[in-house]
Write an enzyme that holds these catalytic residues in place. Structure first.
Site, PDB file in Angstrom:
ATOM      1  N   HIS A 122     -35.073 -15.302 -83.148  1.00 33.95           N
ATOM      2  CA  HIS A 122     -36.333 -14.546 -83.238  1.00 33.95           C
ATOM      3  C   HIS A 122     -36.937 -14.247 -81.867  1.00 33.95           C
ATOM      4  O   HIS A 122     -37.896 -13.465 -81.794  1.00 33.95           O
ATOM      5  CB  HIS A 122     -37.355 -15.318 -84.076  1.00 33.95           C
ATOM      6  CG  HIS A 122     -37.014 -15.416 -85.521  1.00 33.95           C
ATOM      7  ND1 HIS A 122     -36.649 -14.330 -86.273  1.00 33.95           N
ATOM      8  CD2 HIS A 122     -36.958 -16.493 -86.351  1.00 33.95           C
ATOM      9  CE1 HIS A 122     -36.395 -14.713 -87.513  1.00 33.95           C
ATOM     10  NE2 HIS A 122     -36.563 -16.032 -87.579  1.00 33.95           N
ATOM     11  N   ASP A 158     -28.237 -15.938 -90.859  1.00 38.63           N
ATOM     12  CA  ASP A 158     -29.497 -16.629 -91.148  1.00 38.63           C
ATOM     13  C   ASP A 158     -30.282 -15.813 -92.176  1.00 38.63           C
ATOM     14  O   ASP A 158     -30.188 -14.586 -92.204  1.00 38.63           O
ATOM     15  CB  ASP A 158     -30.294 -16.770 -89.855  1.00 38.63           C
ATOM     16  CG  ASP A 158     -31.517 -17.656 -89.990  1.00 38.63           C
ATOM     17  OD1 ASP A 158     -31.456 -18.817 -89.564  1.00 38.63           O
ATOM     18  OD2 ASP A 158     -32.548 -17.174 -90.516  1.00 38.63           O
ATOM     19  N   HIS A 160     -33.339 -15.104 -92.297  1.00 39.44           N
ATOM     20  CA  HIS A 160     -34.360 -14.263 -91.677  1.00 39.44           C
ATOM     21  C   HIS A 160     -33.705 -13.204 -90.797  1.00 39.44           C
ATOM     22  O   HIS A 160     -32.660 -13.450 -90.197  1.00 39.44           O
ATOM     23  CB  HIS A 160     -35.313 -15.113 -90.826  1.00 39.44           C
ATOM     24  CG  HIS A 160     -35.983 -16.209 -91.592  1.00 39.44           C
ATOM     25  ND1 HIS A 160     -35.486 -17.494 -91.632  1.00 39.44           N
ATOM     26  CD2 HIS A 160     -37.106 -16.206 -92.351  1.00 39.44           C
ATOM     27  CE1 HIS A 160     -36.282 -18.243 -92.382  1.00 39.44           C
ATOM     28  NE2 HIS A 160     -37.262 -17.488 -92.834  1.00 39.44           N
TER      29      HIS A 160
END
Length: 335
Positions: A122, A158, A160
């Site tokens: 992220h 993942d 996300h």
């Protein structure tokens, strides 16, 4: 497999009840102690200049000062202490080791897996978010490019969206960013029409699956979209942003990937890199059920060592099929 690991990564203290804790690495190591063909390597820290070739230099310096001043809450989810800088630079160094080892031909039971934290996918060019400060997998990709690779593919499974890789690599042609993720989940990015720009046009592939998508849907995306697209790209190295929070028993998502599913995705990627004469490495991201996280990594390990994962039963769900068909219409994969 060869697992990159440094004790300093345990010193990144996120506090009580935070899902991304040092217990994740401890659980993985306990489970791997039961496995065959597991070795550990302690790679050096990432060079700060390498990190600054991925991230904005002012941001990197600000993050270092933030930790030196004792850390705190960078945002509501992303926490640092004084030791977080050392852990983050170590984690990025472990990813760089995994990438360059794989590029140099480490395969089979020597396939590298970077066990570092804080995670990274992220972290955008100039900011930390989502538990992440340094984008480890992109640092690894950059290290491989500087070591002689021409093209690197990142496959982020993942749950996300890998928004950091997308942000950093969106206009680059030398890094192909793939992200399979739950649509609508944090951080709310990763739509199908976000396909890259400039040199990176059609080098950003998002697979935003609806909640409830299971292993069958993930494998269909691999077989119909991701693998054909990456065969055409012909990477020198494939790096997996290996989060395990799409698991059916993970507490923070609604996806339904099985433990065997991670083995099946691994199996497909080993076949891809054999066809492309490419390296394959793994970089740890999320996964917050300690048992399923550890079991899934153990399944990746034994799949690399020749275990044959069991295929799932059932058909692709209607929602997953719509996403795959939309990607095919975008020009990815092959009909």
């Amino acid at each position: 497999m060869n697992f990159g690991y440094r004790e300093v990564c345990l010193d990144h203290d996120t506090g009580p009840r935070h899902p991304e804790s040092a217990d994740r690495l401890r659980a993985i190591r306990r489970r791997l102690a039961e496995c065959h063909d597991v070795d550990y390597v302690a790679p050096p820290d990432a060079d700060a200049d390498l990190v600054k070739r991925v991230h904005d230099a002012d941001y990197v310096d600000e993050f270092e000062r933030f930790c030196a001043d004792g850390g705190g809450d960078w945002d509501a989810d992303t926490v640092a202490v004084e030791a977080t800088w050392d852990a983050a630079i170590a984690s990025a160094g472990i990813a760089a080791w995994a990438a360059t080892e794989a590029l140099d031909g480490a395969d089979g039971r020597e396939t590298p897996f970077a066990l570092g934290r804080p995670p990274g996918h992220h972290a955008v060019e100039d900011d930390a978010m989502g538990f992440c400060f340094v984008n480890n997998v992109v640092v690894g990709a950059q290290a491989a490019l500087e070591a002689g690779a021409n093209r690197v593919a990142i496959v982020d499974w993942d749950v996300h969206h890998g928004n950091g890789g997308q942000d950093i690599c969106y206009d680059r042609g030398d890094i192909f960013n793939v992200s399979l993720h739950e649509s609508g989940l944090y951080p709310g990015t990763g739509e199908i029409d976000e396909t890259g720009e400039g040199d990176g046009d059609m080098r950003n592939l998002n697979v935003p699956f609806p909640p409830g998508t299971n292993t069958v849907g993930y494998l269909a995306a691999f077989d119909e979209v991701i693998l054909p697209t990456l065969r055409e790209y012909d990477p020198d190295l494939v790096l997996v942003s290996a989060g395990f929070d799409a698991h059916q028993h993970d507490p923070i998502s609604r996806m339904r990937v099985s433990t065997e599913g991670y083995g099946l995705m691994t199996e497909r990627l080993t076949e891809l890199v054999a066809e492309c004469d490419a390296g394959l490495g793994f970089v740890l991201e999320g996964g917050y059920s300690l048992d399923t996280l550890a079991d899934s990594i153990a399944t990746v390990n034994k799949t690399i060592a020749s275990y044959d994962p069991q295929p799932p039963e059932g058909d692709v769900s209607e929602g997953a099929r719509e996403v795959i068909d939309d990607l095919l219409d975008q020009g990815f994969g092959s009909k």
